[in-house]
Design an enzyme around this catalytic site. Structure first.
Site, PDB file in Angstrom:
ATOM      1  N   SER A   1      68.781  64.285  71.293  1.00  0.00           N
ATOM      2  CA  SER A   1      70.186  63.162  71.499  1.00  0.00           C
ATOM      3  C   SER A   1      70.265  62.563  70.209  1.00  0.00           C
ATOM      4  O   SER A   1      70.637  63.337  69.203  1.00  0.00           O
ATOM      5  CB  SER A   1      69.975  62.231  72.584  1.00  0.00           C
TER       6      SER A   1
ATOM      7  N   ASP B   1      76.678  67.537  80.126  1.00  0.00           N
ATOM      8  CA  ASP B   1      76.170  66.391  79.493  1.00  0.00           C
ATOM      9  C   ASP B   1      77.491  65.567  79.044  1.00  0.00           C
ATOM     10  O   ASP B   1      78.300  65.698  78.263  1.00  0.00           O
ATOM     11  CB  ASP B   1      75.628  66.834  77.951  1.00  0.00           C
TER      12      ASP B   1
ATOM     13  N   HIS C   1      72.492  65.902  80.319  1.00  0.00           N
ATOM     14  CA  HIS C   1      71.751  65.448  79.136  1.00  0.00           C
ATOM     15  C   HIS C   1      70.136  65.603  79.206  1.00  0.00           C
ATOM     16  O   HIS C   1      69.604  65.777  78.109  1.00  0.00           O
ATOM     17  CB  HIS C   1      72.278  63.764  78.922  1.00  0.00           C
TER      18      HIS C   1
END
Length: 808
Positions: free
Chosen positions: A632, A733, A775
């Site tokens: 991320s 995501d 995600h």
């Protein structure tokens, strides 16, 4: 007492990150498969600054006007529907290339998977915890071969698995049944009602983090068919009784912005749903939590830098529901705690015994947060007062305040570690002010560890409380802490089959960053045959080289603490050291480590710290080779460091769901998270931040060749000199859209095609997109282990530790 949604995000992200990672494939492997064909380049104008009809920032005088325009040749890869055949075909092409290029590690990946699985106690359960006044104790259980949890309850006082079987337990929810016939299933909140006759639970079947809330009758085990709540955040709280349930919804940018309440009708009467609040400032997220007393519902609106909380008196609400039923008007009961002031953050809970609200806040310039209180009926900041006997200490970063009937637990950080304090409060009869009568910090034996207040503390008048403790060599341990003495008692340590903690060692190191700042690192490694017990661990660790796996994050103030990760064992058992770099941008050393040193116009400290940690490990002879990973915002770290590090520093890299198209994403308010993130990275629509963000945005700094000299202390590494790189993404995501890693890969391939790599072999560049998840990758625990095993097989192969590599 922080926003429930953001807490669940951060905790979930931290646990996945610190518990596992991965990296990737020898350079020659890429010659076995053809690379994907050239990706179409179709220029799309991207504007920075004033765009009529769009929110480009709250400082109109600072926006570019006219806007600055640049061309994005891969903008077409963005498809908000996730259904474009052209885009899906491209992702499948990259997936096919990844599969072909890594075909030779398939059996090795399976070997690592079985190693990981051998360390997983597949049939296991957490320690049951009491909830409510009817004697029920709740717990989750996993079963061998089952991918998801069972949520159970029992009237038994035993914690032994053998005693909690058959009629001794009531399975309130089997996630395996919920997930049946679904390619993805994330069960969010699982919340018994106050009567414990109903269960509310939230389900996301796409990975896009939009949840349906279901109500289940725990007597009949049937769903209440006409009470499904659609399109929520998954953030749910019951009122004082079963007749009231609060939930929240998102806007088009996937921002939680509305608080709703459902007042359920009696005897089959139709319920009423009422909108209580809508947050229109796009910088703010909305979340809810119930006071630990159970008497107050708090609703918080929080940006990165500012908080505003409202509250509902649940006792008063229930009285009105009893009188009026679903026709009750709830909105008028929502009261302001204290109005938002830019830069002021506060967190709040209810200390019922003192008729007070307890706050943690950075008001009055108390950057590391201070403890204060106010009367319940006068909660505005004008009435806040600090407690004389527990004054502000800038060496303590206070993060959470949890009120029990007779005491208060504080969580925070001190000396670079997580800490807990128990405070006993008193009320001055004359002044009516709360103060601390006694305070004690809870102590633990290990030098470095992580300890967290458990969300399983459901009994308000309990005399002891649960914490979860671990270190890099100690598996997750459930402990009970006596509120009077501070003594902790181990109740259960997570069983890790085949793991012997005595064979591993952990230590702390410090690397000097280029500006002289010392950056702490947490290390775990497996002792070899030459290790001598009782001698200095640091000296022995640094006396020989090891291949090293370096992990980092460094954003949002999130901490990568030295906790246990079962999935690391295949790395450690092959002689690797696992190192977490506690770089600026996190808050391991306090709020200033983040706010002053690692965001806005100091963000590059994050990247340079990570590089300097790697240089330290190499220069001291500790690391023979280095693999790096981040996910991320940690993927941004990896991308930026690949561009800024000297060629050859890194040997392999894994960038998970990486935030790499910083400029284009942060100028566009239609993309989820953009507006709220302006208070993290800065707003590139403003000249103040535009060039600085562009200087580190990974996509914008991909270049063909490495620079021969440093500029301003920063190397320039060309893509031809990148290490082997594995990029992972999730199609659904909502946090880092799939098109960011896709555009990054297309950019790297284009630059290589245009310039070539000279007489050097091209680096291995792989993109692996999960077309069914979001995600947080796979929801199925076995599939998640398979993904980690693939990452590790990739890394171990690149580092030459695959073929016949001995296990220590």
């Amino acid at each position: 007492p922080s926003l429930a949604l953001m807490v669940s995000w951060v905790r979930g992200l931290q646990r996945r990150i610190t518990g596992g990672g991965g990296v990737g494939v020898r350079r020659s492997a890429t010659t076995m498969s053809s690379k994907p064909g050239a990706v179409a380049r179709v220029n799309q104008a991207v504007k920075f600054g004033v765009v009529p009809g769009e929110n480009r920032g709250n400082n109109p005088d600072l926006l570019f006007d006219p806007p600055v325009v640049r061309e994005d040749p891969y903008f077409w890869l963005r498809d908000d529907t996730r259904k474009s055949d052209k885009v899906i075909d491209y992702l499948k092409q990259e997936n096919a290339h990844c599969t072909a290029a890594t075909a030779h590690i398939e059996s090795f990946s399976e070997e690592i998977y079985h190693e990981m699985k051998s360390h997983l106690k597949e049939t296991d359960q957490e320690v049951p915890y009491p909830w409510g006044s009817l004697g029920w104790r709740y717990f989750t259980r996993t079963l061998e071969g089952k991918s998801y949890k069972l949520h159970c309850r029992t009237q038994s006082e035993s914690i032994l698995e053998a005693d909690l079987q058959g009629d001794a337990i009531d399975v309130v929810l089997d996630e395996n049944e919920v997930a049946k016939d679904q390619s993805y299933c994330d069960v969010g909140c699982v919340l018994p009602s106050p009567s414990q006759q109903l269960l509310a639970y939230a389900v996301d079947n796409t990975g896009y983090e939009t949840y349906k809330v279901y109500l289940k009758d725990l007597d009949t085990k049937e769903l209440i068919q006409d009470e499904v709540i659609e399109e929520t955040t998954g953030d749910v709280e019951w009122g004082l009784e079963d007749s009231v349930i609060f939930y929240s919804k998102q806007d088009k940018a996937h921002r939680p912005h509305q608080l709703w309440v459902r007042v359920r009708g009696a005897d089959g009467a139709a319920p009423s749903d009422q909108l209580l609040f809508q947050e229109d400032d796009e910088r703010f997220w909305l979340g809810t939590w119930k006071s630990r007393s159970g008497k107050i519902l708090f609703m918080g609106c929080r940006s990165k830098e500012t908080t505003e909380v409202h509250m509902v008196d649940l006792v008063q609400l229930q009285e009105k529901v009893a009188a009026s039923g679903p026709a009750v008007e709830v909105k008028g009961l929502l009261k302001m705690v204290s109005a938002r002031e830019q830069g002021v953050i506060y967190k709040v809970d209810h200390m019922e015994s003192c008729n007070a609200l307890v706050f943690l806040t950075n008001a009055w310039g108390k950057k590391e947060f201070t403890l204060c209180a106010s009367p319940v009926d006068a909660p505005d900041r004008a009435n806040w007062y600090e407690m004389d006997s527990f004054q502000y200490d800038p060496s303590k970063y206070l993060l959470g305040a949890y009120c029990f009937k007779d005491y208060l637990v504080l969580s925070g950080r001190e000396g670079g570690l997580t800490r807990l304090w128990v405070l006993h409060l008193s009320l001055d009869a004359a002044t009516k002010k709360v103060d601390v009568a006694k305070a004690k910090r809870i102590e633990f034996e290990e030098e470095a560890y992580e300890v967290n207040f458990s969300s399983r503390n459901k009994i308000f008048d309990a005399e002891s409380f649960r914490v979860i403790y671990s270190s890099m060599v100690t598996p997750d341990s459930t402990m009970m802490v006596d509120s009077k003495t501070g003594a902790s008692t181990l109740v259960k340590m997570e069983e890790v089959p085949g793991y012997d903690a005595s064979k591993y060692a952990t230590l702390r190191l410090e690397a000097k960053a280029r500006d002289g700042t010392l950056i702490p690192m947490s290390v775990v490694f497996k002792k070899d045959a030459d290790f001598v017990e009782g001698k200095d661990i640091k000296a022995q660790f640094q006396s020989k080289q090891r291949p090293t796996y370096l992990y980092g994050y460094g954003s949002y103030g999130s901490c990568m603490d030295p906790s246990f990760g079962m999935s690391r064992l295949p790395l450690l058992d092959r002689g690797m050291a696992y190192v977490i770099a506690h770089i600026r941008g996190g808050s391991e050393l306090g709020r200033g480590w983040y706010e002053k040193e690692g965001k806005y116009l100091t963000k590059c400290n994050t990247f340079d710290d990570f590089i300097d940690c790697a240089k330290f490990l190499k220069s001291t002879g500790t690391a023979s080779k280095i693999a790096i990973e981040g996910r991320s915002a940690g993927g941004l770290l990896i991308g930026a460091c690949l561009n800024r590090a000297p060629p050859g520093l890194f040997d392999a890299a894994v960038a998970g769901v990486p935030f790499v198209d910083v400029m284009t994403t942060m100028c566009d308010p239609s993309i989820p998270l953009t507006v709220i993130e302006w208070e993290e990275w800065g707003n590139p629509n403003e000249s103040k931040y535009h060039d600085y963000i562009k200087s580190y945005s990974p996509i914008d700094n991909v270049q063909s060749a490495s620079s021969s000299e440093e500029k301003d202390g920063v190397d320039k590494c060309g893509v031809a000199d990148y290490p082997a790189l594995l990029i992972t993404a999730g199609l659904h995501d909502p946090r880092v859209a799939y098109w960011e890693p896709a555009k990054w890969m297309a950019t790297m391939r284009h630059v290589l095609a245009e310039s070539g790599s000279g007489d050097k072999p091209e680096p291995v560049l792989l993109l692996k997109t999960d077309l069914t998840s979001g995600h947080f990758s796979a929801s199925d625990r076995y599939k998640w282990l398979k993904e980690r095993s693939f990452d590790y097989a990739f890394v171990l192969d690149v580092l030459g530790l695959m073929d016949g590599s001995p296990k220590l």
